[in-house]
Write a protein that holds these residues in place. Structure first.
Motif, PDB file in Angstrom:
ATOM      1  N   ASN A  85       1.987  -2.207 -61.108  1.00 57.22           N
ATOM      2  CA  ASN A  85       1.351  -1.807 -59.458  1.00 57.22           C
ATOM      3  C   ASN A  85       1.034  -3.580 -59.159  1.00 57.22           C
ATOM      4  O   ASN A  85       1.584  -3.826 -57.912  1.00 57.22           O
ATOM      5  CB  ASN A  85       0.209  -1.299 -59.246  1.00 57.22           C
ATOM      6  N   THR A  86       0.356  -4.562 -59.763  1.00 56.68           N
ATOM      7  CA  THR A  86       0.349  -5.600 -59.323  1.00 56.68           C
ATOM      8  C   THR A  86       1.753  -6.212 -58.952  1.00 56.68           C
ATOM      9  O   THR A  86       2.542  -7.480 -58.311  1.00 56.68           O
ATOM     10  CB  THR A  86      -0.714  -6.340 -60.628  1.00 56.68           C
ATOM     11  N   HIS A  89       3.363  -5.064 -55.891  1.00 56.19           N
ATOM     12  CA  HIS A  89       3.267  -5.612 -54.166  1.00 56.19           C
ATOM     13  C   HIS A  89       3.261  -7.010 -54.341  1.00 56.19           C
ATOM     14  O   HIS A  89       2.702  -7.405 -52.926  1.00 56.19           O
ATOM     15  CB  HIS A  89       2.080  -4.147 -54.365  1.00 56.19           C
ATOM     16  N   CYS A  90       2.862  -7.534 -55.470  1.00 57.22           N
ATOM     17  CA  CYS A  90       2.556  -9.169 -55.301  1.00 57.22           C
ATOM     18  C   CYS A  90       3.870  -9.910 -55.286  1.00 57.22           C
ATOM     19  O   CYS A  90       4.405 -10.530 -54.537  1.00 57.22           O
ATOM     20  CB  CYS A  90       1.789  -9.531 -56.869  1.00 57.22           C
ATOM     21  N   ASP A 106       8.702   4.972 -52.610  1.00 62.38           N
ATOM     22  CA  ASP A 106       7.261   4.849 -52.489  1.00 62.38           C
ATOM     23  C   ASP A 106       8.028   3.029 -52.010  1.00 62.38           C
ATOM     24  O   ASP A 106       9.305   2.866 -52.167  1.00 62.38           O
ATOM     25  CB  ASP A 106       6.491   4.026 -54.320  1.00 62.38           C
ATOM     26  N   ASN A 108       6.958  -1.394 -51.983  1.00 62.25           N
ATOM     27  CA  ASN A 108       5.837  -2.228 -51.926  1.00 62.25           C
ATOM     28  C   ASN A 108       5.302  -2.239 -50.751  1.00 62.25           C
ATOM     29  O   ASN A 108       5.978  -2.907 -49.651  1.00 62.25           O
ATOM     30  CB  ASN A 108       6.418  -3.701 -52.617  1.00 62.25           C
ATOM     31  N   ASP A 109       3.978  -3.357 -50.430  1.00 61.33           N
ATOM     32  CA  ASP A 109       3.987  -4.479 -49.558  1.00 61.33           C
ATOM     33  C   ASP A 109       4.850  -5.199 -48.566  1.00 61.33           C
ATOM     34  O   ASP A 109       3.970  -5.499 -47.808  1.00 61.33           O
ATOM     35  CB  ASP A 109       2.368  -5.207 -49.949  1.00 61.33           C
ATOM     36  N   CYS A 112       6.178  -3.553 -46.984  1.00 55.03           N
ATOM     37  CA  CYS A 112       5.826  -2.698 -44.886  1.00 55.03           C
ATOM     38  C   CYS A 112       5.536  -4.296 -44.306  1.00 55.03           C
ATOM     39  O   CYS A 112       5.479  -4.405 -42.861  1.00 55.03           O
ATOM     40  CB  CYS A 112       4.374  -2.300 -45.484  1.00 55.03           C
ATOM     41  N   ARG A 119       3.411   2.130 -45.816  1.00 59.20           N
ATOM     42  CA  ARG A 119       4.096   2.778 -46.415  1.00 59.20           C
ATOM     43  C   ARG A 119       4.268   4.421 -46.147  1.00 59.20           C
ATOM     44  O   ARG A 119       5.235   5.423 -46.371  1.00 59.20           O
ATOM     45  CB  ARG A 119       3.355   2.810 -47.564  1.00 59.20           C
TER      46      ARG A 119
END
Length: 427
Positions: A85-86, A89-90, A106, A108-109, A112, A119
């Motif tokens: 997850n790190t 999203h990073c 899915d 990631n940030d 978005c 999301r």
């Protein structure tokens, strides 16, 4: 034992009549601590196809220790998911996970933020729905390539929530995700790169327009004088297509009077990094025309190149010939006069004299030119040292005086100031 032995041992365990708890203990222990060898209650287990025994002692069998192993395994799974997850999203890249029907599972940030969608708005939809219309046929083609080769890479553009167009470079790959096949799409925002490319293209187009539309021939050559690039003016004047001209060498487009000088020109260019020469170009149809070559050594893409600009000087040569013709005609007229005619500069240095004056001076014309007026013809100077011609130069008006030479002859000396285009006196 290495991992190959562990896998062999696991297969053996499946074939043994151990209780479920013992089997579970061994597998958990092997997965978690990656044991170097395996044994159950001190019994040696041999790997498939291996002759050496594989041995581990003191494998616990009580339930408390099994629970602790299970907790450790759960912690490892949780830690692994945290790392995923790190990274997910990073990342600065846009990352999408899709099912095999291209539905988004899915994102990631970064995706978005870049596209402006949350999301929840995107999950269950398809990336094709936000693809710029111009790229949809290409997107559909690359999907087929993905299913065929398990991988695809291409450039496309997405349309954000507020209409902003985001050019991206996409890498698709089929992966195993939650025990099912899925599609991992990593899209890199290439807006800045596209902007730079656009500026480069615009600059290249501007350069190309100037390159092909100047009135001079332009040749780019390597240090062996092979043509690397030529402009349209050169092609048009020489009568070759660009492809044909690039296969030729300088000696193919210069006349036999000038082609032997190419080597010496190259020596001068190499020594001084620049040179201006005159030559004569040979057209495809055999006709010729004079040119002035301006050659310079430049650096392009880290390599030394020779930039040659050839200017057609036919009109200049014709103008020079016309001027020379007029000069000859004037000289013939002046040489036919009995009067002495002398042209000099403001310092009274003789620039030209007609035949009658030269005969009087008892010198050839080339011997007179460059001498001061009073050195060869003192007639214009009076007894007080005054010169009527000099006075004409100073005052800007014609002057006339009479002088008597020692042989008793009387001369009428006239000085006429000559003015340039701006009205200044030149001689």
């Amino acid at each position: 034992m290495n991992s190959r032995y562990i896998r062999a041992s696991s297969k053996i365990i499946f074939g043994q009549k151990y209780s479920f708890d013992i089997f579970k203990t061994i597998i958990l222990d092997a997965d978690f601590v990656r044991c170097n060898c395996i044994s159950a209650y001190g019994n040696v287990i041999r790997g498939a196809g291996e002759q050496r025994p594989l041995n581990i002692m003191d494998i616990p069998s009580d339930t408390d220790q099994l629970d602790r192993y299970q907790i450790k395994k759960d912690d490892m799974i949780s830690y692994s998911e945290h790392k995923f997850n790190t990274l997910f999203h990073c990342s600065n890249d846009l990352i999408f996970i899709q099912d095999m029907e291209m539905n988004i599972l899915d994102m990631n940030d970064a995706a978005c933020k870049c596209l402006g969608y949350c999301r929840e708005q995107m999950i269950g939809t398809k990336l094709l729905g936000i693809t710029l219309a111009d790229f949809i046929p290409k997107e559909q083609k690359m999907q087929k390539e993905l299913f065929k080769n398990k991988y695809s890479a291409y450039e496309t553009a997405y349309v954000g929530k507020h209409g902003a167009i985001v050019p991206v470079e996409v890498n698709n790959r089929i992966i195993n995700y939650e025990n099912s096949e899925a599609i991992l799409s990593i899209a890199r925002d290439i807006t800045r790169r596209k902007k730079v490319e656009s500026e480069l293209i615009r600059s290249e187009n501007k350069f190309r327009y100037i390159f092909d539309n100047v009135n001079d021939e332009i040749f780019m050559q390597d240090m062996d004088l092979n043509f690397l690039e030529v402009n349209q003016v050169a092609c048009h004047r020489l009568g070759y297509s660009k492809e044909e001209l690039l296969k030729l060498r300088p000696e193919d487009i210069e006349t036999s009077d000038y082609s032997p000088l190419i080597k010496s020109r190259m020596t001068a260019i190499t020594h001084f990094n620049h040179g201006i020469f005159e030559s004569e170009h040979l057209r495809r149809d055999g006709t010729t025309y004079p040119v002035e070559l301006s050659c310079s050594i430049v650096e392009l893409d880290g390599e030394k190149r020779i930039l040659t600009i050839a200017r057609d000087i036919t009109e200049r040569r014709e103008a020079e010939a016309t001027v020379r013709k007029h000069e000859i005609e004037k000289e013939m007229i002046l040489d036919g006069m009995e009067e002495h005619v002398v042209y000099h500069d403001l310092e009274m240095r003789i620039l030209w004299a007609n035949k009658a004056a030269c005969d009087f001076f008892n010198h050839e014309r080339n011997e007179v030119i460059g001498k001061f007026y009073n050195e060869v013809w003192p007639v214009g100077i009076d007894n007080d040292g005054n010169c009527s011609i000099m006075q004409a130069n100073i005052e800007g008006f014609s002057r006339e005086v009479e002088r008597t030479t020692p042989d008793g002859r009387i001369w009428s000396v006239k000085g006429y100031p000559l003015k340039g285009p701006r009205g200044d006196i030149t001689g």
